[in-house]
Structures are given as structure tokens and as C-alpha cells.
Design an enzyme around this catalytic site. Structure first.
Site, PDB file in Angstrom:
ATOM      1  N   GLY A 123       0.795  -1.224   0.000  1.00  0.00           N
ATOM      2  CA  GLY A 123       0.000   0.000   0.000  1.00  0.00           C
ATOM      3  C   GLY A 123       0.828   1.275   0.000  1.00  0.00           C
ATOM      4  N   ASP A 144      10.407  -6.431  -3.448  1.00  0.00           N
ATOM      5  CA  ASP A 144       9.265  -7.041  -2.741  1.00  0.00           C
ATOM      6  C   ASP A 144       9.178  -8.500  -3.206  1.00  0.00           C
ATOM      7  OD1 ASP A 144       6.218  -5.693  -1.557  1.00  0.00           O
ATOM      8  OD2 ASP A 144       6.551  -7.837  -1.880  1.00  0.00           O
ATOM      9  N   LYS A 152       4.469  -8.555  -7.283  1.00  0.00           N
ATOM     10  CA  LYS A 152       4.121  -7.148  -7.079  1.00  0.00           C
ATOM     11  C   LYS A 152       5.103  -6.207  -7.774  1.00  0.00           C
ATOM     12  CE  LYS A 152       1.501  -7.458  -2.781  1.00  0.00           C
ATOM     13  NZ  LYS A 152       1.392  -7.061  -1.363  1.00  0.00           N
ATOM     14  N   THR A 176      12.706  -5.839   8.791  1.00  0.00           N
ATOM     15  CA  THR A 176      13.126  -5.175   7.550  1.00  0.00           C
ATOM     16  C   THR A 176      13.426  -3.711   7.806  1.00  0.00           C
ATOM     17  OG1 THR A 176      11.774  -6.721   6.262  1.00  0.00           O
ATOM     18  CG2 THR A 176      12.455  -4.695   5.161  1.00  0.00           C
ATOM     19  N   CYS A 189      18.282   8.437  13.722  1.00  0.00           N
ATOM     20  CA  CYS A 189      17.962   7.366  12.772  1.00  0.00           C
ATOM     21  C   CYS A 189      16.744   6.607  13.315  1.00  0.00           C
ATOM     22  CB  CYS A 189      19.166   6.457  12.539  1.00  0.00           C
ATOM     23  SG  CYS A 189      19.483   5.238  13.838  1.00  0.00           S
ATOM     24  N   CYS A 228      -1.437  -6.185   8.655  1.00  0.00           N
ATOM     25  CA  CYS A 228      -2.713  -5.798   8.059  1.00  0.00           C
ATOM     26  C   CYS A 228      -3.641  -7.001   7.952  1.00  0.00           C
ATOM     27  CB  CYS A 228      -2.475  -5.229   6.666  1.00  0.00           C
ATOM     28  SG  CYS A 228      -1.509  -3.716   6.664  1.00  0.00           S
TER      29      CYS A 228
HETATM   30 ZN   LIG Z   1      20.422   6.046  15.717  1.00  0.00          ZN
END
Ligand SMILES: [Zn+2]
Length: 254
Positions: free
Chosen positions: A38, A59, A83, A131, A170, A186
Site C-alpha cells: 500500500g 518485494d 508485485k 526489515t 535514525c 494488516c
Molecule cells: Zn540512531
């Protein structure tokens, strides 16, 4: 810049804060998009329509019927296709000048280190904590800007890591790798269709600024959208010097 490009990008070129120089930078740039769900669908369509020269998309999923409620670059005819090839076709249909490198595989530390190094900006449109940490670590290591977002249920989040801003935290400063949340997806919790479009479009917007040479306004901020009540919350985030990813190396004692 050709006459066709002048016409295609005319509504950007006339913006007072977005001249020919910004557009030329975007045309010469390379965006890496992790995830063609999405968030990635919305982000990819705007990156392509705005003229990002090269897009690498990663993906390992195939298009399913239950994706089509919110993943607007895919089509009913492309159910069952990878995808990444589906979005490659969607990008080509909008802007055939964009080169798309499609990788039907899962992002990991090894392939990310190579693809992040080749990119100008990275968009994390993935759907899991592992990920996201891997993408962040690769971006910190290569000093590449990262625009990440997440969306689940009626809630979305977005932030930007900009290595050119030394105060910019970060992803791991804000979400330490040691504090992995329980994975929710989801598939179990549901997701409000336009929410992924709102967040994915915002990701494309911040990425385009960075590519055009305009600082992102979302660096050092955690933007949180409650789509149920249409309320944005805006938290200032700090760089953590003890961060295990971007922090100062620990002194060693012997
Ligand atoms: Zn950091």
C-alpha cells in the site's frame, strides 16, 4: 530537458520553490523503494509521475485480490503476478521515461548494502520491524537519507532520517532494535485503504524534496496520523548517542 519534459513537469516547474534545477536533479536521481504494498504503491506512482529517473523496487510478494482494496498500482488483471513487475508496469504506463529495476526478493542486509549504495534516497515502505531495522542500518552505513512510514488499522506514522543533518535521529534512535514490538499485520488487524495512500504520498513528497535538494521538513520529527479522528500528532525526536546503529563507537577497555 526536452520540450516533452517541459510540458510534462510544467506544474512543478512553475512552483516558486521548485525550479528547473530541482527538476533536473530529480530526473538524474535514483530512488530505492522497499516494499510494493500500500505505501509503496502510492509512493511509486508519485515518484514516477514526478520524474524520478531510476527506481529500484524490492518485494517478494505476489498480487492478491485482498491487496486491491488499497494497493492502487496493482490491477485485477495482475492478480497472481509478482508485485514488483505489476508496479513496474504501472510506472511505465504513467511515465515510460522512468527506468525501473524490479527485484522479486526479500530485502536483507546483503542485498540492501548494494542497492542502498546505488541510490540517492531510500523509501521504507515495508511492513515489519526486522526489515525496517535492516533498511535503517544500511542507510546509516551508506549515509543515505531514509523516508520511512508505517500504516496499520486507522493509524500511520512517518519520519525522515537525513544524514546531512547531524542532529537527525535514525530509525533505531527512536525504535531501538532491542525493543522489538509484537508483530501485527494488516492481515490480522486490517488497514484503512486511503491511509496507506496518505502516508505513501507523504513519503514521496519528502523523498522528492530530498532529491530536488530541498531539506525535508520531517527530519527529527515523528508524525503520527489518527485517520479515525483526522488528527496529526507531531513529536520531536532526538538523536541518541548510545544508539547501537548511528551512535558513537563505544570506547574499548583492555
Ligand atoms: Zn540512531
Amino acid at each position: 530537458v526536452t520540450d516533452e519534459q517541459l510540458l510534462r513537469y510544467a506544474r512543478h516547474l512553475m512552483l516558486p520553490d521548485w525550479g528547473m534545477q530541482c527538476q533536473e536533479r530529480v530526473l538524474a536521481s535514483h530512488a530505492l523503494v522497499i516494499g510494493a504494498g500500500g505505501l509503496g504503491n502510492a509512493a511509486l506512482l508519485y515518484l514516477a509521475s514526478a520524474g524520478v529517473g531510476t527506481i529500484t523496487v524490492v518485494d517478494d510478494d505476489v498480487v492478491e485480490l485482498s491487496n486491491l482494496q488499497r494497493q492502487i498500482a496493482h490491477t485485477t488483471a495482475r492478480v497472481g503476478q509478482p508485485k514488483v513487475t505489476s508496479v513496474q508496469q504501472a510506472v511505465h504506463d504513467i511515465n515510460p521515461a522512468v527506468t525501473v529495476h524490479a527485484h522479486a526478493t526479500r530485502a536483507n542486509a546483503d542485498n540492501l548494502s548494494q542497492w542502498v549504495a546505488q541510490s540517492t534516497v531510500v523509501l521504507d515502505c515495508s511492513d515489519n520491524f526486522t526489515t525496517r531495522q535492516a533498511v535503517n542500518a544500511a542507510c546509516v552505513a551508506a549515509a543515505k537519507p531514509l523516508v520511512w512510514a508505517s500504516a496499520l488499522g486507522m493509524h500511520g506514522q512517518l519520519s525522515v532520517y537525513d544524514p546531512s543533518d547531524e542532529k537527525s535521529p535514525c530509525y533505531a534512535c527512536v525504535f531501538p532494535p532491542s525493543a522489538a514490538p509484537p508483530e501485527v499485520a494488516c492481515a490480522t488487524l486490517g488497514v484503512w485503504a486511503p491511509l496507506v495512500g496518505m502516508l505513501g504520498s507523504a513519503q514521496a513528497g519528502e523523498a522528492l524534496k530530498l532529491l530536488g535538494g530541498v531539506p525535508s521538513a520531517a527530519s527529527g520529527r515523528l508524525l503520527m496520523l489518527d485517520a479515525q479522528h483526522m488528527q496529526w500528532q507531531d513529536l520531536r525526536t532526538q538523536r541518541v548517542h548510545a544508539c547501537t546503529v548511528c551512535g558513537m563507537p563505544q570506547a574499548s577497555f583492555s
